[in-house]
Write an enzyme that holds these catalytic residues in place. Structure first.
Site, PDB file in Angstrom:
ATOM      1  N   GLU A 113      -5.278   7.945  -7.680  1.00  0.00           N
ATOM      2  CA  GLU A 113      -4.908   7.726  -9.096  1.00  0.00           C
ATOM      3  C   GLU A 113      -4.468   6.258  -9.584  1.00  0.00           C
ATOM      4  O   GLU A 113      -4.579   5.948 -10.627  1.00  0.00           O
ATOM      5  CB  GLU A 113      -4.025   8.714  -9.516  1.00  0.00           C
ATOM      6  N   HIS A 173      -2.806   7.170  -2.781  1.00  0.00           N
ATOM      7  CA  HIS A 173      -2.890   7.420  -4.193  1.00  0.00           C
ATOM      8  C   HIS A 173      -4.127   7.183  -4.959  1.00  0.00           C
ATOM      9  O   HIS A 173      -4.120   5.803  -5.400  1.00  0.00           O
ATOM     10  CB  HIS A 173      -1.616   6.723  -4.714  1.00  0.00           C
ATOM     11  N   CYS A 230      -0.257  12.349  -1.248  1.00  0.00           N
ATOM     12  CA  CYS A 230       0.981  11.938  -0.757  1.00  0.00           C
ATOM     13  C   CYS A 230       2.110  12.873  -0.651  1.00  0.00           C
ATOM     14  O   CYS A 230       1.935  13.905   0.071  1.00  0.00           O
ATOM     15  CB  CYS A 230       1.463  10.750  -1.491  1.00  0.00           C
TER      16      CYS A 230
HETATM   17  N1  GLN Z   1       7.848   9.615   0.956  1.00  0.00           N
HETATM   18  C1  GLN Z   1       7.536  10.832   0.097  1.00  0.00           C
HETATM   19  C2  GLN Z   1       7.719  12.103   0.644  1.00  0.00           C
HETATM   20  O1  GLN Z   1       8.050  12.395   1.758  1.00  0.00           O
HETATM   21  C3  GLN Z   1       6.150  10.768  -0.470  1.00  0.00           C
HETATM   22  C4  GLN Z   1       5.762   9.415  -0.832  1.00  0.00           C
HETATM   23  C5  GLN Z   1       4.786   9.434  -1.964  1.00  0.00           C
HETATM   24  O2  GLN Z   1       4.384  10.461  -2.661  1.00  0.00           O
HETATM   25  N2  GLN Z   1       4.398   8.534  -2.571  1.00  0.00           N
HETATM   26  O3  GLN Z   1       8.029  13.184  -0.131  1.00  0.00           O
END
Ligand code: GLN
Length: 205
Positions: free
Chosen positions: A179, A177, A86
């Site tokens: 995890e 995610h 992410c």
């Molecule tokens: N929206 C976040 C970003 O732009 C990422 C979201 C996340 O890691 N769950 O960094």
């Protein structure tokens, strides 16, 4: 936060500046690695690989600007196994859009931040995957979209035609995610890559 089994077990760092690093450490321990928190450049020494967790990529960048951490990460990601989830995937990408943002630039991909809507639109979806063992549960939280990938990037799972789990040699990146799910296949794959025993794991991306 040190979890895992000790000698003979790969030591995998988890960038512990911000975000859900504790969940990654637990997942790595369950998947057979020793997880080590990384807050300073010296903590990168002796690691077999590094996880850059989800969180907020702009906040991660600000925190990494201290103590020479950004420079240390920049050097690490070009030679060592790294798994970004992410926000971590955003940090690894060559190009970041919406808005444009600085990144480590090692993953040959263009990533759009917050591409699937707002927080309220976060979702848990069954996602078909090339990994053996059937579909993956994928938890998306304000997820980025991998909009473009280069020829050296292998797609391991997709959401509506967009790559959501990709591998580029010793690099692994997920827009979701893993995890936060019970399934440890993705962490096991990264541990295999870090241990040099992944499917065709090349040390150079
Ligand atoms: N929206 C976040 C970003 O732009 C990422 C979201 C996340 O890691 N769950 O960094």
């Amino acid at each position: 936060m040190v979890t895992g089994r000790g000698r003979g077990t790969p030591r995998i760092g988890v960038l512990a500046l911000q975000g859900d690093f504790e969940a990654h450490a637990r997942a790595l321990g369950e998947a057979g690695a020793e997880a080590v928190p990384v807050r300073l450049p010296a903590h990168l020494e002796g690691l077999a690989g590094l996880v850059i967790p989800g969180g907020e990529s702009s906040a991660l960048l600000k925190l990494a600007a201290r103590d020479g951490m950004y420079e240390a990460l920049s050097a690490f990601v070009w030679t060592m196994p790294v798994f970004g989830t992410c926000a971590g995937c955003i940090l690894l990408a060559r190009r970041v859009l919406r808005p444009e943002q600085r990144s480590l630039g090692v993953l040959d991909a263009t990533v759009e931040r917050n591409a699937y809507g707002r927080q309220i639109d976060s979702a848990i979806l069954e996602t078909p995957t090339a990994l053996p063992g059937g579909p993956l549960e994928a938890v998306y939280i304000r997820a980025p979209r991998i909009a473009v990938i280069g020829p050296g990037v292998e797609v391991l799972a997709e959401r509506d035609g967009d790559p959501v789990l990709v591998r580029q040699g010793r690099l692994l990146a997920a827009t979701f995610h893993p995890e936060l799910s019970a399934d440890r296949r993705v962490h096991r794959l990264f541990i295999d890559i870090a241990a040099g025993a992944g499917r065709g794991a090349e040390r150079a991306a």
